[in-house]
Scaffold this motif. Sequence first.
Motif, PDB file in Angstrom:
ATOM      1  N   HIS A   9      38.441  35.669  37.402  1.00 40.20           N
ATOM      2  CA  HIS A   9      39.434  34.606  37.945  1.00 40.20           C
ATOM      3  C   HIS A   9      38.272  33.910  38.733  1.00 40.20           C
ATOM      4  CE1 HIS A   9      42.897  37.358  36.740  1.00 40.20           C
ATOM      5  NE2 HIS A   9      43.586  36.727  36.507  1.00 40.20           N
ATOM      6  N   ALA A  10      37.441  34.281  40.017  1.00 40.04           N
ATOM      7  CA  ALA A  10      36.505  33.470  40.297  1.00 40.04           C
ATOM      8  C   ALA A  10      36.196  32.483  40.040  1.00 40.04           C
ATOM      9  CB  ALA A  10      35.761  34.499  41.441  1.00 40.04           C
ATOM     10  N   ALA A  19      42.071  30.823  43.740  1.00 41.44           N
ATOM     11  CA  ALA A  19      43.119  30.429  43.150  1.00 41.44           C
ATOM     12  C   ALA A  19      43.925  29.933  44.155  1.00 41.44           C
ATOM     13  CB  ALA A  19      43.372  30.786  42.226  1.00 41.44           C
ATOM     14  N   THR A  20      43.793  30.161  45.851  1.00 38.64           N
ATOM     15  CA  THR A  20      45.064  29.490  46.636  1.00 38.64           C
ATOM     16  C   THR A  20      43.890  29.240  47.322  1.00 38.64           C
ATOM     17  OG1 THR A  20      46.973  29.314  47.647  1.00 38.64           O
ATOM     18  CG2 THR A  20      45.722  31.590  46.943  1.00 38.64           C
ATOM     19  N   THR A  21      43.849  29.281  48.407  1.00 38.87           N
ATOM     20  CA  THR A  21      43.820  29.158  49.941  1.00 38.87           C
ATOM     21  C   THR A  21      43.901  29.983  51.455  1.00 38.87           C
ATOM     22  OG1 THR A  21      43.787  26.618  50.033  1.00 38.87           O
ATOM     23  CG2 THR A  21      43.637  27.592  52.695  1.00 38.87           C
ATOM     24  N   VAL A  22      43.560  31.342  51.733  1.00 32.61           N
ATOM     25  CA  VAL A  22      42.897  32.713  51.899  1.00 32.61           C
ATOM     26  C   VAL A  22      42.661  32.452  53.579  1.00 32.61           C
ATOM     27  CG1 VAL A  22      43.097  35.219  52.164  1.00 32.61           C
ATOM     28  CG2 VAL A  22      42.975  33.206  49.898  1.00 32.61           C
ATOM     29  N   ALA A  26      42.180  40.438  42.791  1.00 37.03           N
ATOM     30  CA  ALA A  26      41.443  40.132  41.223  1.00 37.03           C
ATOM     31  C   ALA A  26      40.667  39.549  41.310  1.00 37.03           C
ATOM     32  CB  ALA A  26      42.312  40.149  40.138  1.00 37.03           C
ATOM     33  N   GLY A  27      40.111  38.890  42.359  1.00 30.85           N
ATOM     34  CA  GLY A  27      39.729  37.670  42.859  1.00 30.85           C
ATOM     35  C   GLY A  27      40.221  36.532  42.620  1.00 30.85           C
ATOM     36  N   LEU A  28      41.184  36.565  43.050  1.00 31.92           N
ATOM     37  CA  LEU A  28      42.856  35.195  42.701  1.00 31.92           C
ATOM     38  C   LEU A  28      42.158  34.428  44.037  1.00 31.92           C
ATOM     39  CD1 LEU A  28      45.013  36.108  40.538  1.00 31.92           C
ATOM     40  CD2 LEU A  28      44.024  34.769  40.092  1.00 31.92           C
TER      41      LEU A  28
END
Length: 242
Positions: free
Chosen positions: A24-25, A154-157, A149-151
């Motif tokens: 995912h990364a 996929a968004t902003t954290v 899971a590396g996501l």
Amino acid sequence: MGVEWREGVERGLVVLDGFHALKHALRFGADVRVAVADDPEAVRALAAQLAPDVEDDVKRLVQPAELRTLLPRVHPTGVAALAVRPDAAEGRDRLERMPRTAPVVVLDNPRNLGNVGAVVRLAAGFGATGVVTRGDLDPWHPNVVRAGAGLHYATTVQSVSLETLPPGPLYALDPEGEDIRALTLPDDALLAFGSERHGISPELRARADHLVSLPMRPQVSSYNLATSVAMALFHWGGPHPG
């Protein structure tokens, strides 16, 4: 490799634990510096089977190493990696950019690392703008990244304070709120969730524009945090087809 790995961790590189985190990364543009595996050929075969879109990157990156000397526990897929953490200023710009096309999930003083990772995974799947946390939990802790899971890529954290919440109407989940089924959640909403034990903090509750409740059978005390987030995001609507 052991020295290189430990130096990378000390410099603040993000630990991607397991094949799905690495996959995912890479899919979402992470700058992965190194990947290590007990059996690199097995990981390359896994990439060919499960993620041919990043197979070439995996083949290029993965190197042999004894994982048990580098990690507190070894993922069943037998691979781990180190990646650069996204730029905080760029992330903040994405959170503050208006108009938004998807909500931001706000976690108010979460306590469980695995739950936060599950929320990040949900937010990525639903196409939320991001996940922000208040409190002392690091949303980029290795156990959170593992559960996500590396996501994260996929968004902003990010971590925030009450004063630095992103803009937008604040919908706080609270048992005394209006039934969510009677509401339409706007794309620019902040969806705030408290801990299972204590709920939303008084200061965030006071800041809320709307109090919202989830349907729940009497005498059931609470839902798991990730379950609550999933219900709210599903009610919002999720990513548009196509």
